[in-house]
Design a protein around this motif. Structure first.
Motif, PDB file in Angstrom:
ATOM      1  N   LEU A 196       0.817  -1.213   0.000  1.00 48.43           N
ATOM      2  CA  LEU A 196       0.000   0.000   0.000  1.00 48.43           C
ATOM      3  C   LEU A 196       0.849   1.261   0.000  1.00 48.43           C
ATOM      4  CD1 LEU A 196      -2.821  -1.018   2.513  1.00 48.43           C
ATOM      5  CD2 LEU A 196      -2.715  -1.342   0.049  1.00 48.43           C
ATOM      6  N   HIS A 197       1.946   1.258   0.752  1.00 50.86           N
ATOM      7  CA  HIS A 197       2.836   2.423   0.754  1.00 50.86           C
ATOM      8  C   HIS A 197       3.374   2.674  -0.651  1.00 50.86           C
ATOM      9  CE1 HIS A 197       3.005   3.077   5.116  1.00 50.86           C
ATOM     10  NE2 HIS A 197       3.016   1.763   5.249  1.00 50.86           N
ATOM     11  N   GLU A 198       3.740   1.618  -1.329  1.00 51.18           N
ATOM     12  CA  GLU A 198       4.259   1.744  -2.689  1.00 51.18           C
ATOM     13  C   GLU A 198       3.194   2.293  -3.628  1.00 51.18           C
ATOM     14  OE1 GLU A 198       7.259  -1.027  -4.809  1.00 51.18           O
ATOM     15  OE2 GLU A 198       5.286  -1.985  -4.967  1.00 51.18           O
ATOM     16  N   ALA A 199       1.982   1.791  -3.516  1.00 54.78           N
ATOM     17  CA  ALA A 199       0.903   2.255  -4.380  1.00 54.78           C
ATOM     18  C   ALA A 199       0.665   3.747  -4.211  1.00 54.78           C
ATOM     19  CB  ALA A 199      -0.374   1.474  -4.075  1.00 54.78           C
ATOM     20  N   VAL A 200       0.663   4.204  -2.974  1.00 52.40           N
ATOM     21  CA  VAL A 200       0.447   5.627  -2.707  1.00 52.40           C
ATOM     22  C   VAL A 200       1.611   6.455  -3.238  1.00 52.40           C
ATOM     23  CG1 VAL A 200       0.306   7.343  -0.871  1.00 52.40           C
ATOM     24  CG2 VAL A 200      -1.061   5.260  -0.734  1.00 52.40           C
ATOM     25  N   ALA A 201       2.848   5.937  -3.075  1.00 56.78           N
ATOM     26  CA  ALA A 201       4.030   6.706  -3.438  1.00 56.78           C
ATOM     27  C   ALA A 201       4.190   6.885  -4.936  1.00 56.78           C
ATOM     28  CB  ALA A 201       5.279   6.024  -2.866  1.00 56.78           C
ATOM     29  N   ILE A 202       3.786   5.880  -5.714  1.00 55.45           N
ATOM     30  CA  ILE A 202       4.137   5.887  -7.133  1.00 55.45           C
ATOM     31  C   ILE A 202       2.985   6.272  -8.055  1.00 55.45           C
ATOM     32  CG2 ILE A 202       3.582   3.468  -7.626  1.00 55.45           C
ATOM     33  CD1 ILE A 202       6.188   3.332  -9.219  1.00 55.45           C
ATOM     34  N   SER A 203       1.753   6.213  -7.574  1.00 52.21           N
ATOM     35  CA  SER A 203       0.602   6.229  -8.483  1.00 52.21           C
ATOM     36  C   SER A 203      -0.016   7.597  -8.686  1.00 52.21           C
ATOM     37  CB  SER A 203      -0.498   5.294  -7.943  1.00 52.21           C
ATOM     38  OG  SER A 203       0.011   4.016  -7.702  1.00 52.21           O
ATOM     39  N   ASN A 204      -0.661   7.735  -9.832  1.00 51.84           N
ATOM     40  CA  ASN A 204      -1.625   8.809 -10.045  1.00 51.84           C
ATOM     41  C   ASN A 204      -3.019   8.367  -9.609  1.00 51.84           C
ATOM     42  OD1 ASN A 204       0.325   8.944 -12.780  1.00 51.84           O
ATOM     43  ND2 ASN A 204       0.103  10.846 -11.639  1.00 51.84           N
ATOM     44  N   ARG A 205      -3.341   7.106  -9.939  1.00 53.62           N
ATOM     45  CA  ARG A 205      -4.617   6.530  -9.531  1.00 53.62           C
ATOM     46  C   ARG A 205      -4.401   5.127  -8.984  1.00 53.62           C
ATOM     47  NH1 ARG A 205      -7.971   5.165 -13.416  1.00 53.62           N
ATOM     48  NH2 ARG A 205      -6.552   5.603 -15.144  1.00 53.62           N
ATOM     49  N   ILE A 206      -5.366   4.687  -8.174  1.00 53.03           N
ATOM     50  CA  ILE A 206      -5.310   3.357  -7.569  1.00 53.03           C
ATOM     51  C   ILE A 206      -6.614   2.635  -7.865  1.00 53.03           C
ATOM     52  CG2 ILE A 206      -5.189   2.080  -5.386  1.00 53.03           C
ATOM     53  CD1 ILE A 206      -3.526   4.495  -4.319  1.00 53.03           C
ATOM     54  N   LEU A 207      -6.503   1.407  -8.375  1.00 49.76           N
ATOM     55  CA  LEU A 207      -7.649   0.552  -8.628  1.00 49.76           C
ATOM     56  C   LEU A 207      -7.597  -0.637  -7.680  1.00 49.76           C
ATOM     57  CD1 LEU A 207      -7.479   0.305 -12.538  1.00 49.76           C
ATOM     58  CD2 LEU A 207      -8.833   1.924 -11.192  1.00 49.76           C
ATOM     59  N   VAL A 208      -8.746  -1.022  -7.147  1.00 44.98           N
ATOM     60  CA  VAL A 208      -8.841  -2.222  -6.311  1.00 44.98           C
ATOM     61  C   VAL A 208      -9.752  -3.220  -7.011  1.00 44.98           C
ATOM     62  CG1 VAL A 208      -9.574  -3.194  -4.109  1.00 44.98           C
ATOM     63  CG2 VAL A 208      -8.413  -0.973  -4.163  1.00 44.98           C
ATOM     64  N   LEU A 209      -9.212  -4.427  -7.208  1.00 49.53           N
ATOM     65  CA  LEU A 209      -9.933  -5.507  -7.860  1.00 49.53           C
ATOM     66  C   LEU A 209     -10.278  -6.568  -6.823  1.00 49.53           C
ATOM     67  CD1 LEU A 209     -10.700  -6.453 -10.818  1.00 49.53           C
ATOM     68  CD2 LEU A 209      -8.570  -7.748 -10.784  1.00 49.53           C
ATOM     69  N   ALA A 210     -11.532  -6.986  -6.778  1.00 53.18           N
ATOM     70  CA  ALA A 210     -11.959  -8.041  -5.850  1.00 53.18           C
ATOM     71  C   ALA A 210     -13.022  -8.878  -6.537  1.00 53.18           C
ATOM     72  CB  ALA A 210     -12.502  -7.453  -4.554  1.00 53.18           C
ATOM     73  N   SER A 211     -12.880 -10.193  -6.445  1.00 59.78           N
ATOM     74  CA  SER A 211     -13.826 -11.115  -7.083  1.00 59.78           C
ATOM     75  C   SER A 211     -14.067 -10.771  -8.543  1.00 59.78           C
ATOM     76  CB  SER A 211     -15.159 -11.122  -6.327  1.00 59.78           C
ATOM     77  OG  SER A 211     -14.975 -11.618  -5.025  1.00 59.78           O
ATOM     78  N   GLY A 212     -12.994 -10.343  -9.220  1.00 65.21           N
ATOM     79  CA  GLY A 212     -13.083 -10.072 -10.644  1.00 65.21           C
ATOM     80  C   GLY A 212     -13.727  -8.754 -11.016  1.00 65.21           C
ATOM     81  N   LYS A 213     -13.970  -7.875 -10.037  1.00 62.04           N
ATOM     82  CA  LYS A 213     -14.613  -6.584 -10.311  1.00 62.04           C
ATOM     83  C   LYS A 213     -13.769  -5.444  -9.748  1.00 62.04           C
ATOM     84  CE  LYS A 213     -19.244  -8.628  -9.864  1.00 62.04           C
ATOM     85  NZ  LYS A 213     -20.524  -8.586  -9.129  1.00 62.04           N
ATOM     86  N   ILE A 214     -13.800  -4.304 -10.438  1.00 57.54           N
ATOM     87  CA  ILE A 214     -13.205  -3.087  -9.878  1.00 57.54           C
ATOM     88  C   ILE A 214     -14.157  -2.570  -8.814  1.00 57.54           C
ATOM     89  CG2 ILE A 214     -12.452  -0.727 -10.322  1.00 57.54           C
ATOM     90  CD1 ILE A 214     -10.602  -2.684 -11.600  1.00 57.54           C
ATOM     91  N   VAL A 215     -13.723  -2.618  -7.548  1.00 58.98           N
ATOM     92  CA  VAL A 215     -14.595  -2.229  -6.446  1.00 58.98           C
ATOM     93  C   VAL A 215     -14.210  -0.874  -5.856  1.00 58.98           C
ATOM     94  CG1 VAL A 215     -15.172  -4.604  -5.860  1.00 58.98           C
ATOM     95  CG2 VAL A 215     -13.192  -3.531  -4.768  1.00 58.98           C
ATOM     96  N   LEU A 216     -13.091  -0.319  -6.298  1.00 55.06           N
ATOM     97  CA  LEU A 216     -12.670   0.986  -5.788  1.00 55.06           C
ATOM     98  C   LEU A 216     -11.721   1.619  -6.787  1.00 55.06           C
ATOM     99  CD1 LEU A 216     -12.676   2.954  -3.279  1.00 55.06           C
ATOM    100  CD2 LEU A 216     -10.552   1.813  -2.594  1.00 55.06           C
TER     101      LEU A 216
END
Length: 255
Positions: A196-216
């Motif tokens: 999570l620290h890496e995702a925040v540090a490097i990204s412009n946007r963050i996608l969360v995938l769960a059960s095959g769906k983009i949930v966030l």
């Protein structure tokens, strides 16, 4: 140059719905992190984007090339780094590995030699370039994988847990390289990670995938790891309540 575009992508393996109507985009010069618990469908999605398997439905374009109708064009526009140490020939040196894959990418011998030396320096492997890859540490193999992904100077990159086997200093250097590729060369990057620290540090946007769906989907600006963890868990648990298919022990994420 167009980026990556996925529209209503679905994929099923027998009784398992690996992806279920996934849609998102990665623009030029943008770094998008992809998070999700184990079994969420991340690897399946990356394999579809990388043209190694086909979706059952929906559409995917890479740099304007439809991955189903023009897989070769899509591959020419992609650099792919999969977290798999078997991606190299262990009996060959790091330099010979890169020369070989540069030839497969269509580079002339002269251009392959030049590009190989540039990338060995970029990933800090020049001193070890003559050693057999089988003698490399996990971190060195990861850096060689990055160099391989960059051989053809692709406009788009798919990076699957690229820092998983790196020490903190090497991981920091890797993130700096990825940011430089995005900001200075305009590369679009899809960056799958559990950190999570890496995702925040490097990204412009963050996608969360769960059960095959983009949930966030969240903008990374102004986000910190604690807020992202809370949002991640809430989104995944909400999806779990909907389908009861995600084991609770898969909700743990690296911080």
């Amino acid at each position: 140059m167009d980026g990556i575009s996925a529209r209503d992508v679905s994929k099923r393996f027998r009784s398992v719905q690996a992806l279920d109507g996934v849609s998102f985009e990665v623009g030029p010069g943008e770094v998008v992190s992809l998070l999700g618990p184990n079994g969420a469908g991340k690897s399946t999605l990356l394999r579809i984007l990388g043209t190694t398997i086909l979706a059952d439905s929906g559409s995917v374009t890479v740099a304007g090339h439809d991955v189903a109708d023009d897989a070769a064009g899509a591959r020419r526009s992609l650099g792919v780094m999969i977290g798999d140490e078997r991606a190299h020939y262990w009996r060959l040196s790091g330099r010979r590995n890169l020369m070989f894959f540069a030839a497969l990418a269509g580079l002339s011998r002269r251009d392959a030699a030049r590009r190989t030396e540039e990338l060995l320096a970029e990933v800090r492997l020049s001193a070890a370039a003559g050693r057999r890859v089988g003698e490399y540490s996990s971190g060195m193999k990861a850096r060689l994988s990055l160099a391989r992904a960059l051989l053809a100077d692709p406009p788009l990159l798919l990076l699957d847990e690229p820092t998983r086997n790196l020490d903190p200093l090497s991981a920091s250097h890797f993130r700096q390289s990825a940011e430089r590729l995005a900001h200075e060369r305009g590369a679009g990057i899809l960056f799958a990670t559990h950190n999570l620290h890496e995702a925040v540090a490097i990204s412009n946007r963050i996608l969360v995938l769960a059960s095959g769906k983009i949930v966030l989907e969240e903008q990374a600006e102004g986000m910190d790891a604690n807020r992202l963890e809370a949002a991640f868990l809430a989104a995944v648990r909400s999806q779990e309540d909907d389908d009861n298919d995600i084991p609770s022990d898969e909700l743990a994420v690296s911080a």
